[in-house]
Structure formats: structure tokens, C-alpha cells
Write a protein that holds these residues in place. Structure first.
Motif, mmCIF file in Angstrom:
data_model
loop_
_atom_site.group_PDB
_atom_site.id
_atom_site.type_symbol
_atom_site.label_atom_id
_atom_site.label_comp_id
_atom_site.label_asym_id
_atom_site.label_seq_id
_atom_site.Cartn_x
_atom_site.Cartn_y
_atom_site.Cartn_z
ATOM 1 N N LEU A 286 71.408 -10.600 22.950
ATOM 2 C CA LEU A 286 70.386 -10.074 22.050
ATOM 3 C C LEU A 286 70.793 -10.224 20.589
ATOM 4 O O LEU A 286 69.996 -10.687 19.757
ATOM 5 C CB LEU A 286 70.111 -8.601 22.364
ATOM 6 C CG LEU A 286 69.186 -7.857 21.390
ATOM 7 C CD1 LEU A 286 67.830 -8.526 21.279
ATOM 8 C CD2 LEU A 286 69.046 -6.394 21.803
ATOM 9 N N LEU A 287 72.023 -9.848 20.257
ATOM 10 C CA LEU A 287 72.438 -9.929 18.854
ATOM 11 C C LEU A 287 72.518 -11.382 18.384
ATOM 12 O O LEU A 287 72.155 -11.687 17.242
ATOM 13 C CB LEU A 287 73.784 -9.226 18.652
ATOM 14 C CG LEU A 287 73.773 -7.706 18.876
ATOM 15 C CD1 LEU A 287 75.154 -7.121 18.576
ATOM 16 C CD2 LEU A 287 72.705 -7.012 18.028
ATOM 17 N N GLU A 288 72.959 -12.288 19.249
ATOM 18 C CA GLU A 288 72.963 -13.713 18.894
ATOM 19 C C GLU A 288 71.541 -14.215 18.671
ATOM 20 O O GLU A 288 71.288 -15.003 17.749
ATOM 21 C CB GLU A 288 73.630 -14.524 20.005
ATOM 22 C CG GLU A 288 75.132 -14.325 20.116
ATOM 23 C CD GLU A 288 75.709 -15.017 21.338
ATOM 24 O OE1 GLU A 288 76.784 -15.628 21.208
ATOM 25 O OE2 GLU A 288 75.087 -14.942 22.420
ATOM 26 N N ASP A 289 70.626 -13.753 19.501
ATOM 27 C CA ASP A 289 69.232 -14.155 19.359
ATOM 28 C C ASP A 289 68.646 -13.620 18.055
ATOM 29 O O ASP A 289 67.892 -14.322 17.350
ATOM 30 C CB ASP A 289 68.429 -13.639 20.554
ATOM 31 C CG ASP A 289 67.276 -14.555 20.945
ATOM 32 O OD1 ASP A 289 67.065 -15.571 20.257
ATOM 33 O OD2 ASP A 289 66.596 -14.251 21.944
ATOM 34 N N LEU A 290 68.983 -12.382 17.704
ATOM 35 C CA LEU A 290 68.530 -11.827 16.437
ATOM 36 C C LEU A 290 69.087 -12.606 15.251
ATOM 37 O O LEU A 290 68.401 -12.860 14.272
ATOM 38 C CB LEU A 290 68.942 -10.363 16.333
ATOM 39 C CG LEU A 290 68.031 -9.336 17.004
ATOM 40 C CD1 LEU A 290 68.692 -7.967 17.008
ATOM 41 C CD2 LEU A 290 66.681 -9.268 16.292
ATOM 42 N N GLU A 291 70.352 -12.974 15.353
ATOM 43 C CA GLU A 291 71.003 -13.691 14.246
ATOM 44 C C GLU A 291 70.441 -15.102 14.087
ATOM 45 O O GLU A 291 70.231 -15.561 12.955
ATOM 46 C CB GLU A 291 72.518 -13.771 14.496
ATOM 47 C CG GLU A 291 73.257 -12.462 14.313
ATOM 48 C CD GLU A 291 73.502 -12.118 12.851
ATOM 49 O OE1 GLU A 291 72.885 -12.744 11.961
ATOM 50 O OE2 GLU A 291 74.318 -11.217 12.599
ATOM 51 N N ASN A 292 70.211 -15.793 15.176
ATOM 52 C CA ASN A 292 69.955 -17.231 15.105
ATOM 53 C C ASN A 292 68.585 -17.649 15.635
ATOM 54 O O ASN A 292 68.235 -18.837 15.553
ATOM 55 C CB ASN A 292 71.032 -17.979 15.891
ATOM 56 C CG ASN A 292 72.424 -17.662 15.402
ATOM 57 O OD1 ASN A 292 72.682 -17.713 14.201
ATOM 58 N ND2 ASN A 292 73.329 -17.308 16.314
ATOM 59 N N GLY A 293 67.806 -16.710 16.162
ATOM 60 C CA GLY A 293 66.496 -17.070 16.739
ATOM 61 C C GLY A 293 65.390 -17.013 15.719
ATOM 62 O O GLY A 293 65.592 -17.246 14.525
ATOM 63 N N THR A 294 64.228 -16.688 16.196
ATOM 64 C CA THR A 294 63.022 -16.769 15.352
ATOM 65 C C THR A 294 62.499 -15.402 14.919
ATOM 66 O O THR A 294 61.388 -15.299 14.400
ATOM 67 C CB THR A 294 61.904 -17.502 16.117
ATOM 68 O OG1 THR A 294 61.606 -16.784 17.336
ATOM 69 C CG2 THR A 294 62.335 -18.927 16.460
#
Length: 298
Positions: A286-294
Motif C-alpha cells: 500500500l505505501l509503495e502504491d501511494l508513493e509511486n502509483g496514481t
């Protein structure tokens, strides 16, 4: 297998459709609009025109298939209890055409329904009924159809099912922070949300369909628990607004309808799911997705 999927054009359901087709299954997806039907056909599925408010259309879709995956739910929180009761009727209706056939029915629930007593496992039981927590209507309906001979199992999803196209709790937190100029968390922000990427969740549904046992419960929780303060700090960084601790009373006013979920501590295990189905999440956290997603793209 030919599989009837409700919510087939939704955030989770569309990923389930793609997962099933990639694994060689045929999909009949529920479509309530021409646009949804066209999207399903473009994805390689067949479209079944209907609506979750039309129980006869749901029964017809289920009757045509070798199994059912039910991901649809009306998330209008202004009539939350009514929507939960509607889901009860949906599950019982589709179950009525599957009785005694061994055709699987996969029902969607949530890990948050068994929060509050340490790490939730697949064996954890809700401490109350739908009279107290309306969303338990779906679990109660699953138990009803199981008693009638339906091969039903339940997938409990994490509060955060994340990925591109997410329109759930995390985007709501981001929108509130944009509107109010702060990112709030409750007390120390140590309470935890489990999380799962939508593509990992889709694979779990497929495995539950193919390998699941009757009356089983599976946990879509790739991460046991992400502290709410860490989620708030990532949002704070991307929006350039302060992350602020609030009392439960302050948070109730700040967050409105989502306040209960913001305060919940829901550490969740998926070890039994892993052991019985061989489910191994592979996508970003989740945190990686928040950092690098859309999530922060305008």
C-alpha cells in the motif's frame, strides 16, 4: 468453468474478470449499462444485462454458469443499512439456483468485521450480528445458503484494496486532506489497516473458485497491518499539508462517515488462506502504491 461475476466492471470485479479469462475460464459479467457491456465484451467476457436490484436477472445469470463470484455492492453510505440488507437478498437469491449442485458461490465480506480482538484469522468470528454491524448481513446470508446445501465460501477483503482506479477509503482520506488542509490520524496513529493490491485480490477469488472448500473463509490481506500514521505521513508529503493527531472526538467530526474506519485497528493474518489455496501476493504494498502509483495525479 463458465463463471458469473457481479460487479464485473467495478474496481475489484474487473480485475477478477481479467484473472479468470487469463486462466482459461469463460466469464459472464453482470452489466447494467451499454458501456459496461461493451467493456466486458472488449475484455473477452460475455455480458449479462441486469442490475443488483433485479434479483431475477441475477438468478438467471447464476443459473447459466458453473460458479458465481459476487463482488458487487452499493457503496452509497447514505443508505448503508438498506444496501447491506439488499446484499443479503442478492446472496440468497443467487444461492437459490445453486442449491445441491456443488457449483461454487464466492461471497465478498471484510476483515474489518472481525477487528478488535488481536490479529484476525480466518477462524475469527464476528462478536455481534447485523443488527449492530449492518455489513454482516452478507456473512449471515452466506450461512443461510450454506445450510440449504450451497457450496459457498467467503472472501474477506482488507479495508484498503489498492491499485490504479481505487475509489475507496484511501482516496477518501486524500480528498478530505485536500479539502481541510490537514491529514488527521487518531491518537498516535498506531492502529492498523491490512491491505491488498486489487490484482492479488483477483487471484485470490480465482483460487477460491477453483480450490476453495464449502463454508471456508479466506483473507485478502497481503499486509497484516499498515499503521494509519504511516499512511497519513505519505499523504502529508504528497499534498504538502501537515499530519496531525486528533482525539477520537475530533476525528469523528473531521472524518464524518469514515471516522469509524479511520480509527479501527484490524491486524489480519492470511496464513490459513496461503496454506489452503497457495495464495502468494506478489504486487506492491500500500505505501509503495501511494508513493509511486496514481493516487496523487490530478
Amino acid at each position: 468453468m463458465r463463471v458469473f461475476v457481479t460487479g464485473a466492471s467495478g474496481f475489484v470485479g474487473s480485475a477478477v474478470v481479467q484473472e479468470l479469462i487469463a486462466a482459461g475460464h469463460q466469464v459472464l459479467g453482470l452489466a447494467r449499462s451499454d458501456a459496461s457491456a461493451q467493456a466486458l465484451i472488449a475484455a473477452g467476457a460475455d455480458a449479462h444485462r441486469g442490475d443488483i436490484d433485479d434479483l431475477e436477472s441475477l438468478k438467471q445469470g447464476a443459473a447459466q454458469c458453473d460458479g458465481v463470484i459476487h463482488t458487487a455492492f452499493n457503496h452509497d453510505f447514505s443508505k448503508y443499512k438498506a444496501n447491506c440488507e439488499a446484499d443479503r437478498h442478492i446472496i440468497i437469491a443467487m444461492g437459490s439456483v445453486l442449491e445441491g449442485s456443488q457449483r461454487p458461490l464466492i461471497v465478498t465480506s471484510g476483515t474489518a468485521l472481525v477487528a478488535g480482538n488481536g490479529i484476525a484469522t480466518e477462524d475469527s468470528k464476528p462478536a455481534v450480528t447485523s443488527d449492530i454491524i449492518p455489513r454482516l448481513a452478507s456473512d449471515e446470508a452466506a450461512a443461510v445458503v450454506a445450510a440449504r446445501g450451497v457450496n459457498v465460501s467467503v472472501v474477506r477483503l482488507s479495508p484498503s484494496v489498492h491499485g490504479d482506479g481505487d475509489h475507496g477509503f484511501v482516496p477518501t482520506l486524500i480528498n478530505i486532506a485536500r479539502e481541510k488542509g490537514i491529514v488527521a490520524y487518531v491518537n498516535e496513529g498506531a492502529n492498523r489497516w491490512p491491505a491488498v493490491h486489487r490484482l492479488d485480490a483477483a487471484r485470490l477469488y480465482r483460487l477460491a473458485l477453483e480450490k476453495g472448500a464449502a463454508n471456508a473463509i479466506y483473507h485478502g490481506a497481503a499486509e497484516e497491518g499498515v499503521p494509519m500514521r504511516e499512511i497519513a505521513e505519505v499523504i502529508s508529503k504528497h499534498l504538502n499539508v501537515p499530519a496531525v493527531s486528533q482525539t477520537p472526538e475530533e476525528a469523528a467530526a473531521h472524518f464524518d462517515w469514515i471516522a469509524h474506519f479511520v480509527a479501527i485497528d484490524n491486524p489480519t493474518s492470511f496464513q490459513k488462506t496461503k496454506h489452503t489455496l497457495g495464495w502468494e501476493p506478489t504486487h506492491v504494498s500500500l505505501l509503495e502504491d501511494l508513493e509511486n502509483g496514481t493516487y496523487f495525479q490530478s
